[in-house]
Design a protein around this motif. Structure first.
Motif, PDB file in Angstrom:
ATOM      1  N   ASP A  16      89.503  15.727  25.385  1.00 52.60           N
ATOM      2  CA  ASP A  16      90.488  15.862  26.464  1.00 52.60           C
ATOM      3  C   ASP A  16      91.772  15.157  26.060  1.00 52.60           C
ATOM      4  O   ASP A  16      91.754  14.204  25.282  1.00 52.60           O
ATOM      5  N   ALA A  17      92.872  15.632  26.596  1.00 50.48           N
ATOM      6  CA  ALA A  17      94.152  14.978  26.348  1.00 50.48           C
ATOM      7  C   ALA A  17      94.230  13.712  27.193  1.00 50.48           C
ATOM      8  O   ALA A  17      93.921  13.736  28.382  1.00 50.48           O
ATOM      9  N   ILE A  18      94.629  12.629  26.564  1.00 54.78           N
ATOM     10  CA  ILE A  18      94.924  11.399  27.289  1.00 54.78           C
ATOM     11  C   ILE A  18      96.363  11.045  26.954  1.00 54.78           C
ATOM     12  O   ILE A  18      96.724  10.875  25.789  1.00 54.78           O
ATOM     13  N   ILE A  19      97.163  10.988  28.010  1.00 58.12           N
ATOM     14  CA  ILE A  19      98.603  10.756  27.861  1.00 58.12           C
ATOM     15  C   ILE A  19      98.997   9.617  28.786  1.00 58.12           C
ATOM     16  O   ILE A  19      98.523   9.543  29.923  1.00 58.12           O
ATOM     17  N   GLY A  25     108.978   8.859  32.579  1.00 56.26           N
ATOM     18  CA  GLY A  25     108.337  10.079  32.111  1.00 56.26           C
ATOM     19  C   GLY A  25     108.363  10.215  30.596  1.00 56.26           C
ATOM     20  O   GLY A  25     108.091  11.279  30.052  1.00 56.26           O
ATOM     21  N   THR A  26     108.656   9.107  29.915  1.00 57.95           N
ATOM     22  CA  THR A  26     108.652   9.101  28.455  1.00 57.95           C
ATOM     23  C   THR A  26     107.226   8.853  27.971  1.00 57.95           C
ATOM     24  O   THR A  26     106.567   7.914  28.406  1.00 57.95           O
ATOM     25  N   ILE A  27     106.772   9.691  27.061  1.00 64.35           N
ATOM     26  CA  ILE A  27     105.405   9.602  26.544  1.00 64.35           C
ATOM     27  C   ILE A  27     105.279   8.384  25.634  1.00 64.35           C
ATOM     28  O   ILE A  27     106.054   8.221  24.698  1.00 64.35           O
ATOM     29  N   GLU A  28     104.288   7.548  25.926  1.00 56.94           N
ATOM     30  CA  GLU A  28     104.028   6.353  25.119  1.00 56.94           C
ATOM     31  C   GLU A  28     102.658   6.389  24.442  1.00 56.94           C
ATOM     32  O   GLU A  28     102.430   5.654  23.488  1.00 56.94           O
ATOM     33  N   LEU A  29     101.747   7.224  24.950  1.00 55.52           N
ATOM     34  CA  LEU A  29     100.426   7.371  24.342  1.00 55.52           C
ATOM     35  C   LEU A  29     100.092   8.854  24.327  1.00 55.52           C
ATOM     36  O   LEU A  29     100.248   9.551  25.340  1.00 55.52           O
ATOM     37  N   ALA A  43     103.210  11.715  16.509  1.00 50.56           N
ATOM     38  CA  ALA A  43     104.536  11.348  15.994  1.00 50.56           C
ATOM     39  C   ALA A  43     105.636  12.198  16.636  1.00 50.56           C
ATOM     40  O   ALA A  43     106.749  11.713  16.861  1.00 50.56           O
ATOM     41  N   GLU A  44     105.327  13.458  16.954  1.00 54.50           N
ATOM     42  CA  GLU A  44     106.311  14.331  17.596  1.00 54.50           C
ATOM     43  C   GLU A  44     106.428  14.064  19.092  1.00 54.50           C
ATOM     44  O   GLU A  44     107.521  14.178  19.659  1.00 54.50           O
ATOM     45  N   ALA A  45     105.325  13.722  19.738  1.00 51.52           N
ATOM     46  CA  ALA A  45     105.304  13.612  21.201  1.00 51.52           C
ATOM     47  C   ALA A  45     105.727  12.246  21.723  1.00 51.52           C
ATOM     48  O   ALA A  45     106.451  12.157  22.721  1.00 51.52           O
ATOM     49  N   VAL A  46     105.276  11.171  21.079  1.00 53.17           N
ATOM     50  CA  VAL A  46     105.596   9.828  21.572  1.00 53.17           C
ATOM     51  C   VAL A  46     107.108   9.626  21.508  1.00 53.17           C
ATOM     52  O   VAL A  46     107.756   9.915  20.510  1.00 53.17           O
ATOM     53  N   GLY A  47     107.657   9.173  22.622  1.00 58.14           N
ATOM     54  CA  GLY A  47     109.103   8.991  22.733  1.00 58.14           C
ATOM     55  C   GLY A  47     109.798  10.176  23.385  1.00 58.14           C
ATOM     56  O   GLY A  47     110.957  10.080  23.787  1.00 58.14           O
ATOM     57  N   GLN A  48     109.089  11.290  23.521  1.00 51.48           N
ATOM     58  CA  GLN A  48     109.641  12.478  24.171  1.00 51.48           C
ATOM     59  C   GLN A  48     109.373  12.425  25.667  1.00 51.48           C
ATOM     60  O   GLN A  48     108.497  11.717  26.152  1.00 51.48           O
ATOM     61  N   ASN A  49     110.093  13.250  26.402  1.00 50.04           N
ATOM     62  CA  ASN A  49     109.921  13.413  27.828  1.00 50.04           C
ATOM     63  C   ASN A  49     108.768  14.378  28.088  1.00 50.04           C
ATOM     64  O   ASN A  49     108.489  15.247  27.263  1.00 50.04           O
ATOM     65  N   ILE A 113     102.171   6.107  34.355  1.00 48.80           N
ATOM     66  CA  ILE A 113     101.041   6.922  34.787  1.00 48.80           C
ATOM     67  C   ILE A 113     100.272   7.405  33.571  1.00 48.80           C
ATOM     68  O   ILE A 113     100.865   7.889  32.602  1.00 48.80           O
ATOM     69  N   ALA A 114      98.971   7.264  33.643  1.00 48.16           N
ATOM     70  CA  ALA A 114      98.074   7.813  32.621  1.00 48.16           C
ATOM     71  C   ALA A 114      97.440   9.072  33.195  1.00 48.16           C
ATOM     72  O   ALA A 114      97.159   9.146  34.397  1.00 48.16           O
ATOM     73  N   ALA A 115      97.237  10.056  32.341  1.00 48.02           N
ATOM     74  CA  ALA A 115      96.610  11.303  32.771  1.00 48.02           C
ATOM     75  C   ALA A 115      95.557  11.725  31.759  1.00 48.02           C
ATOM     76  O   ALA A 115      95.722  11.520  30.555  1.00 48.02           O
TER      77      ALA A 115
END
Length: 142
Positions: A16-19, A25-29, A43-49, A113-115
């Protein structure tokens, strides 16, 4: 193995995706499950909205709800999983179900928020086909 190591492995290796996102709303995990589902590497997602996984036509509603939750600390969904469309890196869409958890700082303010998300596209498609078949059969009744 200690509990921290176990938790780290579970987050890293689950399908499962854990974000986790901060208040903006900036992705950190972004775990391997998120990469598998959405196509973006960590590497592409972390730091993105979060917009990288939200279909454009749903972004306005998403961000209005996000701001309301950040202001009030309350969500209308509680423990019920949310069902929403998602966006893959290649531009295709999918059906998702997910649950959220708000993380608070020591003062009680929401930090982020974690999802946990799951692609339910195959199940959604099967259910849609079954509903269509039921309608077809019901329309054939004498």
């Amino acid at each position: 193995m200690n509990q921290d190591k176990i938790a780290e492995r579970i987050v890293a290796d689950t399908l499962d995706a854990i974000i986790y996102c901060d208040r903006s709303g900036t992705i950190e995990l972004w775990n391997a499950g998120a990469e598998r589902i959405f196509g973006w590497t960590p590497a592409e997602a972390v730091g993105q909205n979060l917009d990288i996984i939200i279909p454009e036509k749903h972004r306005d509603v998403h961000w209005k709800g996000w701001e309301r939750v950040m202001e009030t600390g309350e969500t209308k969904y509680g423990a019920d999983p949310l069902a929403v469309p998602g966006l893959h890196k290649d531009g295709s869409t999918m059906s998702l179900e997910f649950s959220i958890m708000m993380l608070h700082d020591d003062a009680g303010r929401i930090e982020g928020i974690a999802a946990i998300l799951r692609d339910v596209s195959k199940r959604w498609k099967r259910e849609k086909e079954l509903r269509a078949r039921v309608r077809e059969l019901e329309s054939q009744k004498p």
